[in-house]
Write a protein that holds these residues in place. Sequence first.
Motif, mmCIF file in Angstrom:
data_model
loop_
_atom_site.group_PDB
_atom_site.id
_atom_site.type_symbol
_atom_site.label_atom_id
_atom_site.label_comp_id
_atom_site.label_asym_id
_atom_site.label_seq_id
_atom_site.Cartn_x
_atom_site.Cartn_y
_atom_site.Cartn_z
ATOM 1 N N PRO A 168 20.800 6.994 21.334
ATOM 2 C CA PRO A 168 19.909 8.144 21.252
ATOM 3 C C PRO A 168 19.597 8.527 19.813
ATOM 4 O O PRO A 168 20.314 8.148 18.889
ATOM 5 N N ALA A 169 18.519 9.303 19.658
ATOM 6 C CA ALA A 169 18.188 9.873 18.355
ATOM 7 C C ALA A 169 17.777 11.320 18.584
ATOM 8 O O ALA A 169 17.118 11.635 19.582
ATOM 9 N N LEU A 170 18.168 12.180 17.670
ATOM 10 C CA LEU A 170 17.948 13.623 17.829
ATOM 11 C C LEU A 170 17.213 14.178 16.628
ATOM 12 O O LEU A 170 17.533 13.852 15.479
ATOM 13 N N LEU A 171 16.218 15.017 16.902
ATOM 14 C CA LEU A 171 15.542 15.774 15.845
ATOM 15 C C LEU A 171 15.956 17.231 16.000
ATOM 16 O O LEU A 171 15.691 17.859 17.031
ATOM 17 N N VAL A 177 11.495 4.947 14.719
ATOM 18 C CA VAL A 177 12.205 4.384 13.571
ATOM 19 C C VAL A 177 12.390 5.437 12.480
ATOM 20 O O VAL A 177 13.389 5.423 11.747
ATOM 21 N N ALA A 178 11.446 6.372 12.380
ATOM 22 C CA ALA A 178 11.593 7.447 11.397
ATOM 23 C C ALA A 178 12.767 8.359 11.733
ATOM 24 O O ALA A 178 13.389 8.941 10.837
ATOM 25 N N VAL A 179 13.106 8.475 13.025
ATOM 26 C CA VAL A 179 14.246 9.292 13.433
ATOM 27 C C VAL A 179 15.529 8.473 13.436
ATOM 28 O O VAL A 179 16.605 8.993 13.142
ATOM 29 N N ALA A 190 12.745 23.275 8.163
ATOM 30 C CA ALA A 190 13.559 22.205 7.592
ATOM 31 C C ALA A 190 14.178 21.346 8.697
ATOM 32 O O ALA A 190 15.399 21.237 8.800
ATOM 33 N N PRO A 191 13.353 20.705 9.545
ATOM 34 C CA PRO A 191 13.905 19.846 10.597
ATOM 35 C C PRO A 191 14.572 18.612 9.993
ATOM 36 O O PRO A 191 14.202 18.178 8.896
ATOM 37 N N PHE A 192 15.555 18.084 10.685
ATOM 38 C CA PHE A 192 16.198 16.871 10.193
ATOM 39 C C PHE A 192 16.666 16.017 11.359
ATOM 40 O O PHE A 192 16.820 16.501 12.485
ATOM 41 N N PRO A 207 14.446 23.778 20.312
ATOM 42 C CA PRO A 207 15.056 23.487 19.011
ATOM 43 C C PRO A 207 15.474 22.023 18.833
ATOM 44 O O PRO A 207 15.492 21.529 17.710
ATOM 45 N N PHE A 208 15.823 21.368 19.946
ATOM 46 C CA PHE A 208 16.282 19.986 19.844
ATOM 47 C C PHE A 208 15.349 19.055 20.605
ATOM 48 O O PHE A 208 15.003 19.321 21.761
ATOM 49 N N GLN A 209 14.976 17.982 19.939
ATOM 50 C CA GLN A 209 14.154 16.943 20.552
ATOM 51 C C GLN A 209 15.001 15.680 20.639
ATOM 52 O O GLN A 209 15.427 15.131 19.621
#
Length: 286
Positions: free
Chosen positions: A102-105, A93-95, A112-114, A44-46
């Motif tokens: 860090p960056a999380l998807l 950069v999109a995230v 509906a990912p965000f 579920p989390f990237q």
Amino acid sequence: MADAPYTPPAVWDPNTVSGGRFAGINRPTAGPREERELPVGEHPFQLYSLATPNGVKVTIMLEELLEAGHRGAEYDAWTVNISAGEQFGSGFVAVNPNSKIPALLDRSTPDAPFRVFESGAILVHLAEKFGMFLPADPAKRAEVLSWLFWQVASAPFIGGGFGHFYAYAPEKYEYPINRYAMETKRIFDVADKRLAQSRFLAGDEYSIADIANFPWLAPFTEGTIYNDAKTFLSIDEYTHVARWVAEIKARPAVRRGRIVNKVWGDEDTQLKERHSAADFAGKRLD
């Protein structure tokens, strides 16, 4: 000896080369520099990160949630090599348009990912989603958030300030080292005085305030950050911080979280990518 005087020009030249460890990637502009897609796993989390203090906040949080039995917190952790400029790839950069780890998807709702970027925002998001480490009581919640954002505001003085001028700058200058050494010690003194009053930063309960502050304060007490900073700053003076660090670093989830996306040190303490609990097999959790 005083530093050589410097007179700033009327208009700063954006082509100025600053030198130092990160001179090859630092630019005064935002946005992608190359087309590069991000890998995506099955969970579920990237998480796209590196085991710096800011990155470790999130891996500790995710491991704490898993330790507490929240299977929905399963995650894939992918290393972003900031020294090589991978944070400027189009996918990253999109995230995170700020190109910082860090960056999380969040793909927990597949249709509906965000994105969530900035470590403090990620901690709050996960705490609210799973109902852990952020109290519902208004007064307790305010105390946790106050210490969380205290850390977010303090980190630039420690890292970009003291750490940069003491350990990374191409030349040593007395004024900035003194300026940021003083502020770093003041930050430790704030924490030490608070921890003389309470078990954890926000009171008697472990929270995202501790998860955020630990990765920044612990390496100083351990002597593992910015060369001999522990000695230079007399970190052993802060005995209440040391007590708090010792308690938190013994937590199993913290021990796991600290090595995720770690690509330096002994090989058995590195975990470049994390996709399941099995990935920790054979690793040394200090």
